[in-house]
Structure formats: C-alpha cells, structure tokens
Design an enzyme around this catalytic site. Sequence first.
Site, PDB file in Angstrom:
ATOM      1  N   GLU A  31      -9.519  -5.303  -3.806  1.00 24.99           N
ATOM      2  CA  GLU A  31      -8.803  -4.337  -2.974  1.00 24.99           C
ATOM      3  C   GLU A  31      -9.738  -3.369  -2.233  1.00 24.99           C
ATOM      4  OE1 GLU A  31      -5.544  -3.918  -2.438  1.00 24.99           O
ATOM      5  OE2 GLU A  31      -4.464  -4.863  -4.094  1.00 24.99           O
ATOM      6  N   HIS A  58      -7.832  -5.483   0.272  1.00 22.66           N
ATOM      7  CA  HIS A  58      -6.569  -4.804   0.556  1.00 22.66           C
ATOM      8  C   HIS A  58      -5.983  -5.314   1.872  1.00 22.66           C
ATOM      9  CE1 HIS A  58      -3.846  -1.491  -0.222  1.00 22.66           C
ATOM     10  NE2 HIS A  58      -4.073  -0.931   0.956  1.00 22.66           N
ATOM     11  N   SER A  86       0.842  -1.192   0.000  1.00 18.62           N
ATOM     12  CA  SER A  86       0.000   0.000   0.000  1.00 18.62           C
ATOM     13  C   SER A  86       0.883   1.248   0.000  1.00 18.62           C
ATOM     14  CB  SER A  86      -0.957  -0.047   1.194  1.00 18.62           C
ATOM     15  OG  SER A  86      -1.947   0.945   1.093  1.00 18.62           O
TER      16      SER A  86
END
Length: 528
Positions: A336, A430, A217
């Site tokens: 995600e 995610h 990320s």
Amino acid sequence: MKRILAAVVVAALSLTGCTSMEPTAAGCVADTSVGEISGTSAGKLCTYKGIPYAAPPTGDRRFRPPQPAPPWEDTLRATDGSRVCPQFPDRSSEDYPDSRKVYADEDCLYLNVWAPRGGSARRPVIVFVHGGAAIFGNANEARYDGTTLATRGDAVVVTINYRLGILGWSELGDLDPAYRGSGNNGLRDQIAAFTWVRQHIADFGGDPGNVTAVGESEGAFSLSALLATDHPQRLFRRVVLESGSGYMDRSAALEKELTAPFLSVAKSVAALKSMTTTQLLTLQEKTLESLPGAFTRAVYFGAYVDGNLVKAPLIQRVRAGYARGIDLITGTNRDELRYFAQFDPSVLRLSQPQYGLLFPAPLASRRSAMVGAYAAARPHASEGDIALAMANDQTMRVPATRLAAAQSRWARSYLYQFDWAPAKGLGAIHTAELPFVFGTLRFTGIPGGAESLSTDRARMTALSGRMVTAWTSFARNGNPGWPAYRTPARATMVWNLTPKVAYAPNDAERALWDPYDFAALDINLPGR
C-alpha cells in the site's frame, strides 16, 4: 499537494441540465417522485450523470448539513459528467473530467447512475464512494466508469460526490456552537446520497433493499464511520472496504488537536463564510503546510469519532453487534504505502524514528521486539522496507483482519489481499486494485500499470473479469466466491494473475499486533 501526502510515511438549485437541448435517449427515462430524469443510451445500458441528491451547499448552507434537493417540473437531462467538489486538482493521482486548473463550484452534490435496460426490476445496487484523502477525487473519474460492473453484473451502479477539505470536514463547533458537528458534514453528504438511493433507485430498476456500499481509501474510511453510526442497516445491506477501515477514523481528541491551528487562523465562521471558494482552498493548503509532521498533514481531513453521529470506534461497535446483518468484504494491497514513493522517493527510505510518529504508543515497550521479528522475516530488507512493512500492517492489513473477524459473528465476512504488481513499478500499491474492480483498466497513479497492460493485456483482463464477477456476485447474494473469514483458518483471497485462497498468511506478524485495540486513529504529535 500530493508531495505533502506522499510523506504519509516519511432552495435555489441550478437546473441548467433541465433545459439541455440534447435529445432524450429512447427508453432511458426514470420517473422519480422528485421529477422525471432522462439519460443517455449505449446498447443495453442507460447512463444518467449529474443527478442532484441534495440542495447546493452554498450561501447560508455552507458548512451546514446537506438539505434535500427540491423537486423539478421539467425533465432533468442527466448528461452532465463535469461536477467536481472544490479542490486544486492533482492529475498525477486522480482522473478528472476536464482540464480546469481549479474546481471552485460548491454546487457539487450530484451522483451518477448506470442502469441496465429492461429485464429484472430488482437488480442489486452498488454505490461507490471515492478516495483522495478527503481533499481530492470525484464521482466522474473515467476509472470509476460503472459500465462494466453494470453490464457484466446486471447491477445498478452509482457513484457519488461529497464535500471535501474545509468545506466538508472542518469542525467549527469551537468557533460557533451552532456549527458543532460540521467536521463530519462530508459523512452527512454520503448519508444523504444513500438515502436518495433508497428512496429512488427502484425507478432505475434497482432493489433499494439490496444496496452494497463500496469505498476505497478515504471512501473506505468514510464507510467504516457510517458502520459506526446508529442503525447502519438503513443505509446498505453489504459493504466492501478497499484499503481502509475504522482504525483510520480519527479520535475526538486527535480531531481537536489537529484543528486547533486552523481555528486560530480562521477566527470566526462568519469570516470563513465571507471567503470565496478559491480563498478557502488556498487557506486549506496553507493550513496543511503549517502542521507539524507530514503524516499529520495527510490525515488532517476525514471522518472522526464525535460520539454523536459516529458513536464510537468501529471495532467496538462491530463487536457489540451494532452492524449485525451487514455482509462485509475488506482487504488491502500488499505494498500500500509504497504508492507515495512516486511523489517522494524518500518514502522508500523511511527510518524507524520517522515511523515513530505513527507507531502506537501503547506498544512502545514491544517495538524493538516487533522490529526484530519483521527484520528476521526479511533478511535482506532495508530499514525502509521494514518500517514500511510495519506501517502497512498497522494502518491497513491488521485492522482489516481484526474487523473481518469481529463481523464474522454477525454476518458473512470475507478478506482479500491484492498482490498484482506491474512488472516495472513500485509493487502492489495503494489504488492498484481499482482498475480491475471497475474493469476500466485505467492506471492513473499506478506507475508501470499502463506499460504492463500493453504487454500482458489478456491476463490482466482475465484478472479484472474475475474481480468484477466476485464484487457483483457479492452485491447480488453476499457470496464473492471464496471461503468466509473465520478464526483460526483466516481464509484470504489473494488476487493476482492466478488468484488463490491462502489461509492465515503472514500470521506471525499479524499476531504481533494482538495487544493493540485498533480503535480510532491517534498519532504521536510533537510536544505531547
């Protein structure tokens, strides 16, 4: 604060550790050029926590680039795993080392090392850069424990802190030219950490010429920005970008627009430097809440293409060969952006007008046809499902394919897609790959993850073992165990309980984005 992020889609160094009375672990001592460091022992592994890689960025050093940590005379007992850069903790999505209500110690530029005992003195090195929207996260999260990677992969593992939020990512050059470039100081912290690794990791049995950077990320966005600096080869030999690429690094124009409200409130650098850490964090929170559009608030902090440190958008630099010789793994998770629905369920009802804030303006004339194509491939999908699928491809999947293809000309390049999802959860969201990559199987921020582990531990442990092997094999010799990514085959490792290699998955949808360059992030701010 996470509810704001959920709407992404709707020379004085404190050396208290040096005087610790804890016993030195037999054999867990590293004699570096800045001083001796002792750690703790567990079986065949030595662990060192809380090693300063830069001087405390406090006092006159607030908002300044990091400076080298001064040497010490006594043995530094590296047993402090409590350092966290300033933030109001978000315990729903991050793993913190204790229960503090606020982390306010700006003396936070420390790293941790996990090093196998004996044997090879030239082990591969893995350096992990955490995520958290450049606001949250830390190197001491239990889910980032390096024990499994170090022992199973016979590697030296490092996790690092870096400055967050206003303290690390606020561009103050328009307030005072002497602070120009401060908007990328978090990135400079990371460069300082990689420099420290290159200078000292051999003292822990690591090979300074075989460093693999791994980021997830915001960590992946940062590493993408580092790839776009001059001579990134000086920092690492290989890189793994999990759920993030250079596309999410902001353009200089967007940086200027985003920081304008903050600068109007801040007034002067002197005023900012006079504030306490908690006052700065409160100002940070108020600034985010005042910005137009939730996605704007979510991407407010982080690296940007300033033309000085970050020379140009990553994809342009990679195509021109500036990152030549750096092996790459990049990949994304299938679902995600559904991650944010755990904080705001309305994310699952994202409308096309809401998505319009993010959709690229250069593709406006093609948008209707693109929506139709995504809808045709999902005959029973809702408007929210289609908007999320498009946003997922735009922000994550397609830029990863573009980067993998570009770097394949200059080095070994690999692509993956992570498809494992809890039986009762939001999907392959995610951060869902992190418990498997580290082998910790800690499912903070992944609804249904712990429940799935309780009923399917054997298969999930096996998947984790395969991913640990792949990541550490890549760190060792540049080969994770699946075919390299090249067009037109587009080999993609799909990680699930039964991993497989797919060729050009969802390629028709990928091709819809071909006219867009995925350079640096821009968004359609109101009033433009």
